[in-house]
Motif scaffolding. Structure first.
Motif, mmCIF file in Angstrom:
data_model
loop_
_atom_site.group_PDB
_atom_site.id
_atom_site.type_symbol
_atom_site.label_atom_id
_atom_site.label_comp_id
_atom_site.label_asym_id
_atom_site.label_seq_id
_atom_site.Cartn_x
_atom_site.Cartn_y
_atom_site.Cartn_z
ATOM 1 N N LEU A 191 -6.105 2.831 7.132
ATOM 2 C CA LEU A 191 -6.267 2.666 5.694
ATOM 3 C C LEU A 191 -7.253 3.696 5.174
ATOM 4 O O LEU A 191 -8.092 4.211 5.927
ATOM 5 N N ASN A 192 -7.203 3.957 3.878
ATOM 6 C CA ASN A 192 -8.146 4.885 3.280
ATOM 7 C C ASN A 192 -9.518 4.210 3.203
ATOM 8 O O ASN A 192 -9.681 3.237 2.481
ATOM 9 N N PRO A 193 -10.501 4.733 3.958
ATOM 10 C CA PRO A 193 -11.819 4.089 3.957
ATOM 11 C C PRO A 193 -12.537 4.190 2.618
ATOM 12 O O PRO A 193 -13.383 3.366 2.306
ATOM 13 N N LEU A 203 0.837 -1.190 0.000
ATOM 14 C CA LEU A 203 0.000 0.000 0.000
ATOM 15 C C LEU A 203 0.879 1.249 0.000
ATOM 16 O O LEU A 203 2.051 1.188 0.372
ATOM 17 N N THR A 204 0.302 2.370 -0.388
ATOM 18 C CA THR A 204 1.027 3.630 -0.497
ATOM 19 C C THR A 204 1.059 4.360 0.840
ATOM 20 O O THR A 204 0.013 4.555 1.464
ATOM 21 N N SER A 223 -5.302 7.302 -1.733
ATOM 22 C CA SER A 223 -6.089 6.214 -2.314
ATOM 23 C C SER A 223 -5.226 4.963 -2.398
ATOM 24 O O SER A 223 -4.090 5.016 -2.882
ATOM 25 N N GLY A 224 -5.743 3.851 -1.888
ATOM 26 C CA GLY A 224 -4.962 2.620 -1.880
ATOM 27 C C GLY A 224 -3.794 2.680 -0.918
ATOM 28 O O GLY A 224 -2.803 1.981 -1.080
ATOM 29 N N GLY A 225 -3.917 3.534 0.100
ATOM 30 C CA GLY A 225 -2.793 3.726 1.007
ATOM 31 C C GLY A 225 -3.205 3.839 2.452
ATOM 32 O O GLY A 225 -4.304 3.459 2.849
ATOM 33 N N TYR A 226 -2.297 4.420 3.233
ATOM 34 C CA TYR A 226 -2.484 4.498 4.682
ATOM 35 C C TYR A 226 -1.775 5.722 5.246
ATOM 36 O O TYR A 226 -0.821 6.223 4.667
ATOM 37 N N ASP A 227 -2.266 6.184 6.377
ATOM 38 C CA ASP A 227 -1.589 7.173 7.209
ATOM 39 C C ASP A 227 -1.161 6.465 8.486
ATOM 40 O O ASP A 227 -1.696 5.403 8.827
ATOM 41 N N THR A 228 -0.224 7.062 9.200
ATOM 42 C CA THR A 228 0.243 6.490 10.458
ATOM 43 C C THR A 228 0.045 7.474 11.602
ATOM 44 O O THR A 228 -0.125 8.673 11.382
ATOM 45 N N CYS A 229 0.087 6.944 12.801
ATOM 46 C CA CYS A 229 0.218 7.739 14.023
ATOM 47 C C CYS A 229 1.305 7.014 14.810
ATOM 48 O O CYS A 229 1.015 6.125 15.623
ATOM 49 N N LEU A 230 2.557 7.340 14.507
ATOM 50 C CA LEU A 230 3.689 6.663 15.135
ATOM 51 C C LEU A 230 3.690 6.843 16.644
ATOM 52 O O LEU A 230 4.130 5.964 17.378
#
Length: 190
Positions: free
Chosen positions: A93-95, A60-61, A79-86
């Motif tokens: 994931l992108n809903p 994923l991106t 889109s087709g990716g993710y964000d983090t909260c380290l």
């Protein structure tokens, strides 16, 4: 995490990740904690980095790192990716991309509470200091000479993953140190 979590994970331990869980040590399962917002947890606190996220083996991106849970929900992953909260050991994931096709797995650099550690000696020391003593160990309760000797004997990066099973600090130390022929014990003074 307050509002996060669902009945499918009730009673399970939070996942814990120490050290370098990339390459041959990687591909660890992320635990879904918020199915509505597609939020997953990979560690029960701050982590150093998420290097890769896969949905059923497909990469994923990577998107942005968010400061806290509210910011993670407020942002929009690619889109087709993710964000983090380290800071919380989370990813989202992108809903709008829909539900994942399969298992979400991650390569990561684990526990970063008090600085990132990735050798057997550093991880063992972190487990003893944070999981046994709850941060209340006094000066001299850890044999720093033994930790330094272990660091010299085994300087290579390692990773240790504990999923949602209930394990003790002793089991972690037994496995971690036993893998290199090491051991741990309490002195007569405790």
């Amino acid at each position: 995490l307050g509002e996060a979590g669902h009945e499918g994970i009730a009673g399970l331990a939070k996942p814990v990740a120490w050290g370098n869980l990339t390459g041959d040590n990687g591909n660890v399962p992320a635990v879904e904690i918020d199915p509505v917002n597609l939020v997953y947890q990979v560690h029960d606190g701050a982590i150093e980095a998420i290097d890769a996220v896969r949905d059923k083996g497909i990469a994923l991106t990577a998107g942005s790192d968010r400061a806290d849970y509210a910011a993670l929900l407020a942002g929009t992953p690619p889109s087709g990716g993710y964000d983090t909260c380290l800071a919380l050991g989370l990813l989202r994931l992108n809903p709008e991309s829909g539900s994942p096709a399969g298992a979400i797995t991650v390569d990561l650099q684990g526990n970063n509470s008090g600085g990132y550690v990735e050798t057997t000696a550093e991880i063992a020391r972190r487990v003893v200091a944070t999981r046994l003593g709850a941060g209340n160990l006094s000066e001299g309760e850890i044999d720093e000479l033994a930790v330094a000797a272990l660091a010299l004997a085994q300087p290579a990066p390692v990773g240790y993953w504990v999923g949602t099973a209930q394990v003790t600090a002793r089991e972690v130390l037994d496995n971690l140190l036993g893998a290199i022929g090491g051991w741990h014990a309490f002195t007569r003074e405790g």
